[in-house]
Enzyme design. Structure first.
Site, PDB file in Angstrom:
ATOM      1  N   ASN A   9      55.358 -51.310   2.613  1.00  0.00           N
ATOM      2  CA  ASN A   9      54.958 -51.690   1.535  1.00  0.00           C
ATOM      3  C   ASN A   9      53.818 -50.779   0.818  1.00  0.00           C
ATOM      4  O   ASN A   9      52.573 -51.023   1.354  1.00  0.00           O
ATOM      5  CB  ASN A   9      54.405 -53.167   1.374  1.00  0.00           C
ATOM      6  CG  ASN A   9      53.734 -53.592  -0.084  1.00  0.00           C
ATOM      7  OD1 ASN A   9      54.063 -53.098  -1.120  1.00  0.00           O
ATOM      8  ND2 ASN A   9      53.340 -54.959  -0.050  1.00  0.00           N
ATOM      9  N   LYS A  11      52.414 -50.840  -1.939  1.00  0.00           N
ATOM     10  CA  LYS A  11      51.607 -51.422  -3.156  1.00  0.00           C
ATOM     11  C   LYS A  11      51.291 -50.430  -4.169  1.00  0.00           C
ATOM     12  O   LYS A  11      52.013 -49.709  -4.391  1.00  0.00           O
ATOM     13  CB  LYS A  11      50.263 -51.913  -2.477  1.00  0.00           C
ATOM     14  CG  LYS A  11      50.581 -52.795  -1.193  1.00  0.00           C
ATOM     15  CD  LYS A  11      49.465 -53.032  -0.578  1.00  0.00           C
ATOM     16  CE  LYS A  11      49.872 -54.298   0.751  1.00  0.00           C
ATOM     17  NZ  LYS A  11      48.545 -55.109   1.298  1.00  0.00           N
ATOM     18  N   HIS A  92      54.560 -62.052  -2.153  1.00  0.00           N
ATOM     19  CA  HIS A  92      53.434 -61.536  -1.211  1.00  0.00           C
ATOM     20  C   HIS A  92      52.110 -62.155  -1.799  1.00  0.00           C
ATOM     21  O   HIS A  92      51.989 -62.422  -3.103  1.00  0.00           O
ATOM     22  CB  HIS A  92      53.433 -59.866  -1.675  1.00  0.00           C
ATOM     23  CG  HIS A  92      52.573 -59.264  -0.880  1.00  0.00           C
ATOM     24  ND1 HIS A  92      50.995 -59.197  -0.884  1.00  0.00           N
ATOM     25  CD2 HIS A  92      52.671 -58.572   0.417  1.00  0.00           C
ATOM     26  CE1 HIS A  92      50.644 -58.465   0.283  1.00  0.00           C
ATOM     27  NE2 HIS A  92      51.468 -58.153   1.045  1.00  0.00           N
ATOM     28  N   GLU A  94      49.349 -61.246  -2.598  1.00  0.00           N
ATOM     29  CA  GLU A  94      48.563 -60.286  -3.715  1.00  0.00           C
ATOM     30  C   GLU A  94      49.264 -60.807  -4.950  1.00  0.00           C
ATOM     31  O   GLU A  94      48.381 -60.884  -6.122  1.00  0.00           O
ATOM     32  CB  GLU A  94      48.535 -59.060  -3.295  1.00  0.00           C
ATOM     33  CG  GLU A  94      47.907 -58.654  -2.110  1.00  0.00           C
ATOM     34  CD  GLU A  94      48.000 -57.137  -1.535  1.00  0.00           C
ATOM     35  OE1 GLU A  94      47.419 -56.966  -0.418  1.00  0.00           O
ATOM     36  OE2 GLU A  94      48.903 -56.422  -1.930  1.00  0.00           O
ATOM     37  N   GLU A 162      52.776 -63.343   6.749  1.00  0.00           N
ATOM     38  CA  GLU A 162      51.758 -62.422   6.420  1.00  0.00           C
ATOM     39  C   GLU A 162      50.552 -63.272   6.283  1.00  0.00           C
ATOM     40  O   GLU A 162      50.249 -63.848   5.242  1.00  0.00           O
ATOM     41  CB  GLU A 162      51.738 -61.538   5.260  1.00  0.00           C
ATOM     42  CG  GLU A 162      52.764 -60.223   5.627  1.00  0.00           C
ATOM     43  CD  GLU A 162      52.530 -59.045   4.672  1.00  0.00           C
ATOM     44  OE1 GLU A 162      52.595 -57.894   5.063  1.00  0.00           O
ATOM     45  OE2 GLU A 162      52.420 -59.490   3.322  1.00  0.00           O
ATOM     46  N   GLY A 168      45.029 -56.119   5.683  1.00  0.00           N
ATOM     47  CA  GLY A 168      44.069 -55.066   5.242  1.00  0.00           C
ATOM     48  C   GLY A 168      42.751 -55.359   5.682  1.00  0.00           C
ATOM     49  O   GLY A 168      41.604 -54.548   5.360  1.00  0.00           O
ATOM     50  N   SER A 208      47.653 -56.046   9.021  1.00  0.00           N
ATOM     51  CA  SER A 208      46.891 -54.951   9.982  1.00  0.00           C
ATOM     52  C   SER A 208      47.826 -54.550  11.115  1.00  0.00           C
ATOM     53  O   SER A 208      47.217 -54.453  12.380  1.00  0.00           O
ATOM     54  CB  SER A 208      45.746 -55.774  10.374  1.00  0.00           C
ATOM     55  OG  SER A 208      45.000 -55.903   9.266  1.00  0.00           O
TER      56      SER A 208
END
Length: 248
Positions: A9, A11, A92, A94, A162, A168, A208
Protein backbone atom coordinates in the site's frame (compact mmCIF):
# COMPACT_ATOMS: atom_id res chain seq x y z
CA UNK A 1 -4.20 -24.49 -0.32
CA UNK A 2 -4.36 -20.73 0.12
CA UNK A 3 -1.86 -18.98 -2.12
CA UNK A 4 0.23 -16.49 -0.16
CA UNK A 5 0.04 -12.79 -0.95
CA UNK A 6 2.38 -9.84 -0.43
CA UNK A 7 0.39 -6.62 -0.84
CA UNK A 8 1.94 -3.16 -0.89
CA UNK A 9 0.00 0.00 0.00
CA UNK A 10 1.83 3.10 -1.25
CA UNK A 11 -0.71 5.38 0.47
CA UNK A 12 -0.26 9.05 -0.56
CA UNK A 13 3.22 8.45 -1.90
CA UNK A 14 4.53 8.06 -5.41
CA UNK A 15 5.11 10.03 -8.59
CA UNK A 16 5.84 8.75 -12.08
CA UNK A 17 9.53 8.36 -11.26
CA UNK A 18 8.61 5.85 -8.56
CA UNK A 19 7.30 3.45 -11.19
CA UNK A 20 10.93 2.45 -11.67
CA UNK A 21 10.66 0.69 -8.30
CA UNK A 22 7.62 -1.21 -9.55
CA UNK A 23 9.49 -2.20 -12.68
CA UNK A 24 12.43 -3.41 -10.58
CA UNK A 25 10.02 -5.40 -8.42
CA UNK A 26 8.45 -7.04 -11.47
CA UNK A 27 11.85 -7.86 -12.96
CA UNK A 28 13.33 -9.23 -9.75
CA UNK A 29 10.41 -10.94 -8.05
CA UNK A 30 7.70 -11.42 -10.65
CA UNK A 31 8.14 -15.19 -10.61
CA UNK A 32 8.00 -15.53 -6.81
CA UNK A 33 5.92 -18.36 -5.36
CA UNK A 34 3.27 -15.98 -4.03
CA UNK A 35 0.88 -13.37 -5.37
CA UNK A 36 2.09 -9.78 -5.41
CA UNK A 37 -0.27 -6.81 -5.23
CA UNK A 38 0.75 -3.14 -5.32
CA UNK A 39 -1.74 -0.35 -4.62
CA UNK A 40 -0.28 2.98 -5.79
CA UNK A 41 -2.10 6.33 -5.69
CA UNK A 42 -4.93 6.59 -8.20
CA UNK A 43 -2.88 8.89 -10.43
CA UNK A 44 -0.48 6.02 -11.18
CA UNK A 45 -2.83 3.05 -11.56
CA UNK A 46 -3.00 3.07 -15.35
CA UNK A 47 0.75 3.40 -15.81
CA UNK A 48 1.44 0.92 -13.02
CA UNK A 49 -0.74 -1.69 -14.70
CA UNK A 50 1.32 -1.29 -17.87
CA UNK A 51 4.65 -1.49 -16.04
CA UNK A 52 3.76 -4.49 -13.88
CA UNK A 53 2.53 -6.70 -16.70
CA UNK A 54 1.08 -10.02 -15.60
CA UNK A 55 3.46 -10.61 -12.70
CA UNK A 56 2.10 -8.02 -10.26
CA UNK A 57 -1.55 -7.15 -9.65
CA UNK A 58 -2.45 -3.48 -9.27
CA UNK A 59 -5.10 -2.16 -6.91
CA UNK A 60 -6.73 1.03 -5.76
CA UNK A 61 -6.71 2.36 -2.20
CA UNK A 62 -10.41 3.19 -1.97
CA UNK A 63 -13.56 3.49 -4.06
CA UNK A 64 -17.00 5.05 -3.79
CA UNK A 65 -20.11 3.01 -3.08
CA UNK A 66 -21.93 4.55 -6.07
CA UNK A 67 -21.40 3.61 -9.70
CA UNK A 68 -21.52 7.20 -10.96
CA UNK A 69 -22.83 10.53 -9.75
CA UNK A 70 -22.15 13.96 -8.30
CA UNK A 71 -19.31 12.95 -6.00
CA UNK A 72 -16.52 15.39 -6.73
CA UNK A 73 -13.07 13.97 -6.09
CA UNK A 74 -14.25 10.39 -5.61
CA UNK A 75 -13.43 7.35 -7.73
CA UNK A 76 -15.81 4.52 -8.51
CA UNK A 77 -14.92 0.85 -8.61
CA UNK A 78 -15.64 0.82 -12.34
CA UNK A 79 -13.14 3.64 -12.84
CA UNK A 80 -10.47 1.67 -10.98
CA UNK A 81 -11.09 -1.39 -13.12
CA UNK A 82 -11.09 0.70 -16.29
CA UNK A 83 -7.70 2.12 -15.29
CA UNK A 84 -6.24 -1.38 -14.92
CA UNK A 85 -6.83 -2.27 -11.26
CA UNK A 86 -7.92 -5.75 -10.23
CA UNK A 87 -8.13 -5.13 -6.47
CA UNK A 88 -9.05 -2.37 -4.04
CA UNK A 89 -8.17 -1.78 -0.39
CA UNK A 90 -11.19 -0.85 1.72
CA UNK A 91 -11.68 0.08 5.36
CA UNK A 92 -8.07 0.96 6.11
CA UNK A 93 -7.82 2.57 9.53
CA UNK A 94 -6.54 5.78 7.96
CA UNK A 95 -9.75 5.97 5.92
CA UNK A 96 -11.88 5.05 8.90
CA UNK A 97 -10.24 7.76 11.02
CA UNK A 98 -9.51 10.53 8.51
CA UNK A 99 -12.83 10.22 6.67
CA UNK A 100 -15.07 8.84 9.44
CA UNK A 101 -15.81 5.68 7.48
CA UNK A 102 -18.08 3.26 9.30
CA UNK A 103 -18.39 -0.50 8.91
CA UNK A 104 -21.52 0.15 6.85
CA UNK A 105 -19.60 2.47 4.52
CA UNK A 106 -16.95 -0.19 4.03
CA UNK A 107 -19.53 -2.89 3.36
CA UNK A 108 -21.33 -0.80 0.73
CA UNK A 109 -18.03 0.04 -0.98
CA UNK A 110 -17.07 -3.63 -0.95
CA UNK A 111 -20.36 -4.58 -2.53
CA UNK A 112 -19.84 -2.00 -5.28
CA UNK A 113 -16.29 -3.19 -5.88
CA UNK A 114 -17.31 -6.84 -6.15
CA UNK A 115 -20.13 -5.96 -8.54
CA UNK A 116 -17.56 -4.14 -10.69
CA UNK A 117 -15.40 -7.27 -10.80
CA UNK A 118 -12.71 -6.18 -8.35
CA UNK A 119 -11.25 -8.21 -5.50
CA UNK A 120 -11.46 -6.49 -2.12
CA UNK A 121 -8.88 -6.27 0.65
CA UNK A 122 -10.96 -5.37 3.71
CA UNK A 123 -8.94 -4.00 6.62
CA UNK A 124 -9.69 -4.10 10.32
CA UNK A 125 -7.83 -3.50 13.54
CA UNK A 126 -8.02 -2.17 17.07
CA UNK A 127 -6.63 0.98 18.65
CA UNK A 128 -4.06 0.91 21.43
CA UNK A 129 -6.75 1.82 23.96
CA UNK A 130 -8.92 -1.06 22.79
CA UNK A 131 -5.97 -3.45 22.95
CA UNK A 132 -5.06 -2.37 26.47
CA UNK A 133 -8.69 -2.77 27.55
CA UNK A 134 -8.67 -6.36 26.23
CA UNK A 135 -11.38 -5.51 23.70
CA UNK A 136 -9.46 -6.58 20.60
CA UNK A 137 -11.56 -9.60 19.65
CA UNK A 138 -14.82 -7.76 20.26
CA UNK A 139 -13.67 -4.95 17.96
CA UNK A 140 -12.49 -7.34 15.25
CA UNK A 141 -15.68 -9.38 15.49
CA UNK A 142 -17.79 -6.28 14.99
CA UNK A 143 -15.73 -5.13 12.04
CA UNK A 144 -15.93 -8.55 10.42
CA UNK A 145 -19.70 -8.65 10.79
CA UNK A 146 -20.28 -5.07 9.66
CA UNK A 147 -17.66 -4.52 6.95
CA UNK A 148 -17.90 -7.68 4.82
CA UNK A 149 -20.92 -8.14 2.52
CA UNK A 150 -22.75 -11.42 2.28
CA UNK A 151 -21.93 -12.08 -1.37
CA UNK A 152 -18.17 -12.51 -1.02
CA UNK A 153 -16.28 -15.58 -2.21
CA UNK A 154 -12.81 -16.89 -1.44
CA UNK A 155 -11.77 -15.57 -4.85
CA UNK A 156 -12.84 -11.95 -4.30
CA UNK A 157 -12.25 -11.48 -0.55
CA UNK A 158 -8.99 -10.87 1.29
CA UNK A 159 -9.00 -9.82 4.95
CA UNK A 160 -6.19 -7.75 6.42
CA UNK A 161 -5.65 -7.46 10.16
CA UNK A 162 -3.81 -4.23 10.95
CA UNK A 163 -3.66 -3.16 14.59
CA UNK A 164 -3.90 0.62 14.37
CA UNK A 165 -1.21 1.14 16.99
CA UNK A 166 1.32 -0.82 14.91
CA UNK A 167 0.88 1.04 11.61
CA UNK A 168 3.99 3.06 10.85
CA UNK A 169 5.07 3.09 14.50
CA UNK A 170 7.65 0.32 14.49
CA UNK A 171 5.60 -1.43 17.20
CA UNK A 172 4.55 -4.97 16.40
CA UNK A 173 2.21 -7.26 18.37
CA UNK A 174 3.70 -10.40 19.77
CA UNK A 175 3.48 -13.45 17.56
CA UNK A 176 0.94 -14.91 20.00
CA UNK A 177 -1.21 -11.80 19.70
CA UNK A 178 -1.09 -11.92 15.91
CA UNK A 179 -1.95 -15.62 15.94
CA UNK A 180 -4.86 -15.13 18.33
CA UNK A 181 -6.50 -12.55 16.06
CA UNK A 182 -5.86 -14.46 12.83
CA UNK A 183 -7.24 -17.67 14.32
CA UNK A 184 -10.27 -15.71 15.53
CA UNK A 185 -10.87 -14.21 12.08
CA UNK A 186 -10.58 -17.65 10.47
CA UNK A 187 -13.12 -19.12 12.89
CA UNK A 188 -15.57 -16.28 12.31
CA UNK A 189 -15.27 -16.60 8.53
CA UNK A 190 -15.95 -20.33 8.76
CA UNK A 191 -18.92 -19.77 11.06
CA UNK A 192 -20.47 -17.19 8.71
CA UNK A 193 -19.65 -18.57 5.28
CA UNK A 194 -18.88 -22.24 5.83
CA UNK A 195 -15.66 -24.14 5.19
CA UNK A 196 -15.53 -23.34 1.48
CA UNK A 197 -15.10 -19.59 1.89
CA UNK A 198 -13.95 -19.60 5.49
CA UNK A 199 -10.97 -21.89 5.03
CA UNK A 200 -9.94 -20.54 1.62
CA UNK A 201 -10.02 -16.78 2.24
CA UNK A 202 -6.58 -15.26 2.71
CA UNK A 203 -5.87 -13.31 5.89
CA UNK A 204 -2.97 -10.84 5.74
CA UNK A 205 -1.16 -9.18 8.61
CA UNK A 206 -0.21 -5.50 8.39
CA UNK A 207 1.52 -3.09 10.72
CA UNK A 208 5.27 -2.36 10.69
CA UNK A 209 6.12 -5.44 8.62
CA UNK A 210 9.78 -5.19 7.63
CA UNK A 211 12.42 -7.46 6.14
CA UNK A 212 13.85 -8.24 9.57
CA UNK A 213 10.57 -9.43 11.16
CA UNK A 214 8.70 -10.82 8.15
CA UNK A 215 9.85 -14.44 8.41
CA UNK A 216 8.72 -14.74 12.04
CA UNK A 217 5.32 -13.21 11.26
CA UNK A 218 4.79 -15.50 8.28
CA UNK A 219 5.33 -18.51 10.51
CA UNK A 220 2.25 -17.67 12.59
CA UNK A 221 -0.95 -19.69 12.26
CA UNK A 222 -3.38 -18.39 9.63
CA UNK A 223 -1.08 -15.60 8.42
CA UNK A 224 -1.29 -15.91 4.64
CA UNK A 225 0.83 -12.88 3.81
CA UNK A 226 1.21 -9.20 4.56
CA UNK A 227 -0.21 -5.79 3.76
CA UNK A 228 2.89 -3.61 3.75
CA UNK A 229 3.07 0.17 3.90
CA UNK A 230 6.34 2.07 3.80
CA UNK A 231 8.51 -0.95 3.08
CA UNK A 232 6.63 -1.54 -0.20
CA UNK A 233 7.89 1.72 -1.72
CA UNK A 234 11.35 0.29 -2.39
CA UNK A 235 11.76 -2.82 -4.51
CA UNK A 236 14.72 -4.01 -2.42
CA UNK A 237 12.82 -3.85 0.88
CA UNK A 238 9.56 -5.23 -0.45
CA UNK A 239 11.46 -7.89 -2.35
CA UNK A 240 13.02 -9.20 0.87
CA UNK A 241 9.54 -9.47 2.39
CA UNK A 242 8.31 -11.31 -0.71
CA UNK A 243 11.26 -13.71 -0.48
CA UNK A 244 10.51 -14.40 3.18
CA UNK A 245 6.86 -15.08 2.36
CA UNK A 246 7.66 -17.37 -0.55
CA UNK A 247 9.94 -19.36 1.73
CA UNK A 248 7.52 -19.56 4.66
Amino acid sequence: MRRKMAAGNWKMNGLQDNLAELDALAQGYGDAECDILVCPPATLINQAASVSGDSIAIGGQDCHKAVTGAHTGDISAQMLKDAGATHVILGHSERREDHDESDTDVRLKARAAIEAGLKVVICMGESLEEREANNTLDIIGGQLAGSIPDQVTAENLIVAYEPIWAIGTGKVPTLDQIGEVHDFIRARLVRRYGDGVGLSTRILYGGSVKPDNAADIFGVSNVDGALVGGASLKAKDFGQIITALASA
